[in-house]
Design an enzyme around this catalytic site. Sequence first.
Site, mmCIF file in Angstrom:
data_model
loop_
_atom_site.group_PDB
_atom_site.id
_atom_site.type_symbol
_atom_site.label_atom_id
_atom_site.label_comp_id
_atom_site.label_asym_id
_atom_site.label_seq_id
_atom_site.Cartn_x
_atom_site.Cartn_y
_atom_site.Cartn_z
ATOM 1 N NE ARG A 179 7.064 -36.440 -5.530
ATOM 2 C CZ ARG A 179 7.353 -35.159 -5.602
ATOM 3 N NH1 ARG A 179 8.120 -34.616 -4.690
ATOM 4 N NH2 ARG A 179 6.906 -34.417 -6.587
ATOM 5 C CG HIS A 210 14.229 -36.814 -3.324
ATOM 6 N ND1 HIS A 210 15.470 -36.310 -3.602
ATOM 7 C CD2 HIS A 210 13.345 -35.832 -3.637
ATOM 8 C CE1 HIS A 210 15.344 -35.076 -4.045
ATOM 9 N NE2 HIS A 210 14.053 -34.762 -4.068
ATOM 10 C CG ASP A 255 19.062 -31.808 -10.928
ATOM 11 O OD1 ASP A 255 19.166 -32.979 -10.525
ATOM 12 O OD2 ASP A 255 17.982 -31.297 -11.273
ATOM 13 C CD GLU A 305 17.631 -37.567 -4.825
ATOM 14 O OE1 GLU A 305 16.802 -38.228 -5.498
ATOM 15 O OE2 GLU A 305 17.782 -36.339 -4.961
#
Length: 270
Positions: free
Chosen positions: A57, A138, A183, A243
């Site tokens: 990324r 993501h 998360d 994701e």
Amino acid sequence: MLYGAQVVSWTNEREEELLFISTEAVYEPPHPARGGIPICFPKFYDNVNMEENGFARTRMWRLEDLMHDIAFPVPPRDHAFVDFILDNMPDNFPNWPNHRFELRLRVMLGPTGDLTMISRVKNVNIDGNPFTFKFAYHTYFPVSDIRATQVEGLETVDFVDYLQMHERFTEGPNPITFNNEIDRVYLNTPDEISVRDRELGRTFTIHKDANLPEIVVWNPWDLEARRTADLGDEEYREMVCVEAAAVESDVTLNPDQEWTGTQRLSVEYF
């Protein structure tokens, strides 16, 4: 864009933006842009070191013609597409020796507005060594209000909670709703997962293949948002990351072996 091969905008016929991008996003090295769809490879964030999200990324990719690559089907005439390749890595990336690899990506937009991403990883080591990697699309979805948002399709699925020392739990019988930081990595997930915005009357659906067996669900909530320099203090209310991933189940490739992972995003209104 070539930096990170990151999709930073996806609009529909209503001219609505269908990806979240922070107003504080930075579009230059060494930072990935906060939002859109960054590619996480060959590592994934483990709540200890942000470098664990990998280098894909934050590298410059190249445009590549994949029309003759049998791993990528010929796109229909009514689809727009662009192809990318990444085949170099930082000299000093931790915990992943200087492997030779090819990461190819096709981003394709269909006539109904569906957004498809196909990635192929190939081990091109000449020393005979295998390598192991993690991968995630993501994706940052925009929502009108995180408290009026729910994720459907993960009911009763086991997950690893990154906020609870990676302990394993089982999701309850109802869709996931949000009232605090989350998360998690959901394991052995169905091929279709939906993000439902009850206030806006809009549903995003992730259609993924079996090579992406997991789903990551993340929202930083207020405290973590304030600690994040490239995210507005209140922007956690306007986004959720859901994701398609292979991050708890590592992928290992021997030389000349390949792996392909595909997701298609669609949107509908109710």
